[in-house]
Write a protein that holds these residues in place. Structure first.
Motif, PDB file in Angstrom:
ATOM      1  N   LEU A 196     -20.977 -11.569  29.552  1.00 18.23           N
ATOM      2  CA  LEU A 196     -20.449 -11.094  28.262  1.00 18.23           C
ATOM      3  C   LEU A 196     -19.168 -10.295  28.474  1.00 18.23           C
ATOM      4  O   LEU A 196     -18.199 -10.437  27.724  1.00 18.23           O
ATOM      5  N   ASP A 197     -19.144  -9.457  29.494  1.00 15.77           N
ATOM      6  CA  ASP A 197     -17.953  -8.648  29.802  1.00 15.77           C
ATOM      7  C   ASP A 197     -16.790  -9.557  30.191  1.00 15.77           C
ATOM      8  O   ASP A 197     -15.640  -9.269  29.889  1.00 15.77           O
ATOM      9  N   GLY A 198     -17.110 -10.665  30.837  1.00 20.04           N
ATOM     10  CA  GLY A 198     -16.065 -11.586  31.291  1.00 20.04           C
ATOM     11  C   GLY A 198     -15.363 -12.307  30.157  1.00 20.04           C
ATOM     12  O   GLY A 198     -14.262 -12.843  30.341  1.00 20.04           O
ATOM     13  N   GLY A 213     -13.267  -8.854  29.170  1.00 21.50           N
ATOM     14  CA  GLY A 213     -13.001  -7.799  30.148  1.00 21.50           C
ATOM     15  C   GLY A 213     -12.954  -8.365  31.550  1.00 21.50           C
ATOM     16  O   GLY A 213     -12.673  -9.547  31.748  1.00 21.50           O
ATOM     17  N   ASP A 214     -13.271  -7.524  32.521  1.00 20.30           N
ATOM     18  CA  ASP A 214     -13.143  -7.962  33.917  1.00 20.30           C
ATOM     19  C   ASP A 214     -14.459  -8.482  34.499  1.00 20.30           C
ATOM     20  O   ASP A 214     -14.531  -8.805  35.681  1.00 20.30           O
ATOM     21  N   GLY A 215     -15.498  -8.572  33.674  1.00 23.06           N
ATOM     22  CA  GLY A 215     -16.728  -9.229  34.110  1.00 23.06           C
ATOM     23  C   GLY A 215     -17.568  -8.448  35.101  1.00 23.06           C
ATOM     24  O   GLY A 215     -18.394  -9.035  35.804  1.00 23.06           O
ATOM     25  N   ASP A 216     -17.392  -7.139  35.142  1.00 30.22           N
ATOM     26  CA  ASP A 216     -18.145  -6.346  36.124  1.00 30.22           C
ATOM     27  C   ASP A 216     -19.260  -5.506  35.499  1.00 30.22           C
ATOM     28  O   ASP A 216     -20.036  -4.875  36.220  1.00 30.22           O
ATOM     29  N   PHE A 217     -19.362  -5.503  34.184  1.00 28.96           N
ATOM     30  CA  PHE A 217     -20.246  -4.536  33.498  1.00 28.96           C
ATOM     31  C   PHE A 217     -21.702  -4.644  33.948  1.00 28.96           C
ATOM     32  O   PHE A 217     -22.324  -3.636  34.319  1.00 28.96           O
ATOM     33  N   GLY A 218     -22.237  -5.862  33.912  1.00 27.73           N
ATOM     34  CA  GLY A 218     -23.652  -6.026  34.238  1.00 27.73           C
ATOM     35  C   GLY A 218     -23.963  -5.660  35.680  1.00 27.73           C
ATOM     36  O   GLY A 218     -24.962  -4.992  35.966  1.00 27.73           O
ATOM     37  N   GLY A 260     -11.601   1.147  26.993  1.00 28.17           N
ATOM     38  CA  GLY A 260     -12.328   0.411  28.019  1.00 28.17           C
ATOM     39  C   GLY A 260     -11.459  -0.725  28.532  1.00 28.17           C
ATOM     40  O   GLY A 260     -10.356  -0.975  28.067  1.00 28.17           O
ATOM     41  N   ARG A 261     -12.014  -1.432  29.501  1.00 21.65           N
ATOM     42  CA  ARG A 261     -11.261  -2.509  30.141  1.00 21.65           C
ATOM     43  C   ARG A 261     -10.888  -3.619  29.162  1.00 21.65           C
ATOM     44  O   ARG A 261      -9.870  -4.263  29.295  1.00 21.65           O
ATOM     45  N   ALA A 262     -11.762  -3.830  28.144  1.00 25.02           N
ATOM     46  CA  ALA A 262     -11.506  -4.927  27.201  1.00 25.02           C
ATOM     47  C   ALA A 262     -10.198  -4.716  26.442  1.00 25.02           C
ATOM     48  O   ALA A 262      -9.577  -5.672  25.988  1.00 25.02           O
TER      49      ALA A 262
HETATM   50 MG   LIG Z   1     -15.720  -4.424  32.854  1.00 22.60          MG
END
Ligand SMILES: [Mg+2]
Length: 225
Positions: free
Chosen positions: A29-31, A34-39, A178-180
């Motif tokens: 979902l973050d990807g 965003g940068d896809g690192d959240f989970g 945030g990153r998003a």
């Molecule tokens: Mg992130």
């Protein structure tokens, strides 16, 4: 109406299950924006919490949450570590010495956590961060405490409804924090993973405490236990 330390510990343990189970999904979902690192960031810390929670020295709620804030700050990476660590730490400060908390005290813990997260991350309501779930939940808890509500199951369900609703009500917003925010318009029409996480955690709490609730937002429906 008091909430026992054992139930707070059970909620934390349930949260760890939610986060670890969704390690890949929350990162997917973050990807989207965003940068896809959240989970992965969150799960790294909550795996430590899951393992250490039964063992840590926890004479009271505040001591337990303070210890957890240290684990989160040390092990959760990315932008989430300081945000979630601050939340636990601020909740700990107002529950020091308590082995159970009243609804008003719980509202105070959540309120202090929200204030701390806002100060730490600089985000406001409408910036499409987890605060868009947490701020209305905080207001709901304040109102419940003021009204002297006693049905904790109904209140938990109501808070989960609010957070779940925030997934869809913020979906079309462009992220400002945030990153998003670094991808600007690309964040429109994607759910915020932090809001999905809060809604999923609260829905899993419902299940853990025997409160019936069906997820509404498709991402929450996919992420719940
Ligand atoms: Mg992130």
């Amino acid at each position: 109406m008091a909430i026992s330390q054992a139930n707070i510990e059970k909620a934390i343990d349930t949260t760890a299950d939610t986060v670890v189970r969704n390690e890949l999904y929350f990162s997917d979902l973050d990807g989207l924006a965003g940068d896809g690192d959240f989970g992965i960031s969150l799960a790294t810390g909550f795996k430590v919490i899951k393992k250490d929670l039964p063992e840590i020295d926890k004479p009271d709620v505040g001591a337990m949450l303070l210890k957890l804030s240290m684990i989160v700050s040390k092990h959760v990476g990315g932008s989430s570590g300081p945000i979630w660590g601050t939340g636990f730490m601020k909740a700990a400060l107002v529950s020091k010495g308590k082995t159970e908390v009243s609804l008003a005290e719980l509202a105070g813990m959540v309120g202090n956590a929200v204030d701390g997260i806002m100060a730490r991350g600089g985000a406001q309501l409408g910036d499409k961060t987890l605060l868009d779930a947490l701020i209305p939940v905080r207001e709901r808890l304040d109102a419940a405490a003021a009204a002297g509500e006693t049905d904790m199951g109904a209140l938990l369900k109501s808070c989960a409804d609010i957070a779940d609703g925030a997934v869809d009500s913020t979906r079309s917003l462009v992220a400002h924090r945030g990153r998003a925010s670094q991808v600007g318009a690309r964040s429109a029409d994607t759910p915020d993973p932090g809001i999905v996480a809060i809604a999923t955690i609260l829905t899993d709490w419902c299940k853990a405490f025997g409160v019936e609730r069906a997820a509404v937002a498709p991402e929450v429906a996919k992420a719940v236990a």
